[in-house]
Design a protein around this motif. Structure first.
Motif, PDB file in Angstrom:
ATOM      1  N   MET A  99      56.679  18.900  90.363  1.00  9.24           N
ATOM      2  CA  MET A  99      55.709  19.774  89.701  1.00  9.24           C
ATOM      3  C   MET A  99      54.398  19.829  90.484  1.00  9.24           C
ATOM      4  SD  MET A  99      56.167  19.013  85.639  1.00  9.24           S
ATOM      5  CE  MET A  99      54.722  19.989  85.211  1.00  9.24           C
ATOM      6  N   CYS A 126      54.698  23.322  82.809  1.00  9.71           N
ATOM      7  CA  CYS A 126      55.797  24.261  83.036  1.00  9.71           C
ATOM      8  C   CYS A 126      55.687  25.466  82.106  1.00  9.71           C
ATOM      9  CB  CYS A 126      57.136  23.567  82.802  1.00  9.71           C
ATOM     10  SG  CYS A 126      57.490  22.302  84.029  1.00  9.71           S
ATOM     11  N   CYS A 183      61.503  24.957  83.895  1.00 11.17           N
ATOM     12  CA  CYS A 183      60.364  24.707  84.796  1.00 11.17           C
ATOM     13  C   CYS A 183      60.513  25.504  86.091  1.00 11.17           C
ATOM     14  CB  CYS A 183      60.192  23.222  85.092  1.00 11.17           C
ATOM     15  SG  CYS A 183      58.520  22.835  85.669  1.00 11.17           S
TER      16      CYS A 183
END
Length: 133
Positions: free
Chosen positions: A47, A102, A107
């Motif tokens: 991420m 997300c 995501c």
């Protein structure tokens, strides 16, 4: 008569052990809700890469000084603790901390979903980043 003092000592030791185990168990559970495990760290790492490539992050970085990027997990923020929505990336600048998370369950991308106070608005960075020798 000698059995009574032994029984009292046993009850005291048992009660102390029970209270200590309850405290340590609850403390460990609470810490596990905010501390990422190995799987969480892998997801947060990916991420973070997505945040660095994100257009919103690029815009923030172009107008403000980014001091830190912090990863976080909070299993209390969502109805389903196994959901990907309990992962957050904090981009800390001199003005604010921007919270990226997300946009969907898969995501596929991240988005700036909020902001909060940044410690750098009133405090100096911890490391001497501007030290030019």
């Amino acid at each position: 008569m000698k059995k009574k003092p032994k029984l009292i000592i046993f009850i005291i030791l048992f009660s102390t052990s029970l209270v200590l185990n309850l405290y340590l168990g609850i403390d460990r559970y609470i810490k596990s809700t905010y501390s990422p495990n190995l799987e969480d760290q892998q997801i947060l790492g990916e991420m973070t890469k997505m945040v660095l490539e994100n257009e919103q992050y690029q815009e923030i970085a172009s107008r403000e000084t980014v001091y830190a990027i912090k990863q976080g997990v909070s299993r209390f923020n969502v109805a389903d603790p196994s959901s990907v929505f309990h992962y957050e990336i904090y981009v800390q600048t001199e003005k604010e901390s921007y919270i990226f998370s997300c946009i969907d369950e898969g995501c596929s991308d991240v988005s700036n979903e909020g902001w909060t106070y940044s410690r750098y608005s009133e405090e100096e960075p911890i490391l001497p980043m501007d030290n030019k020798n």
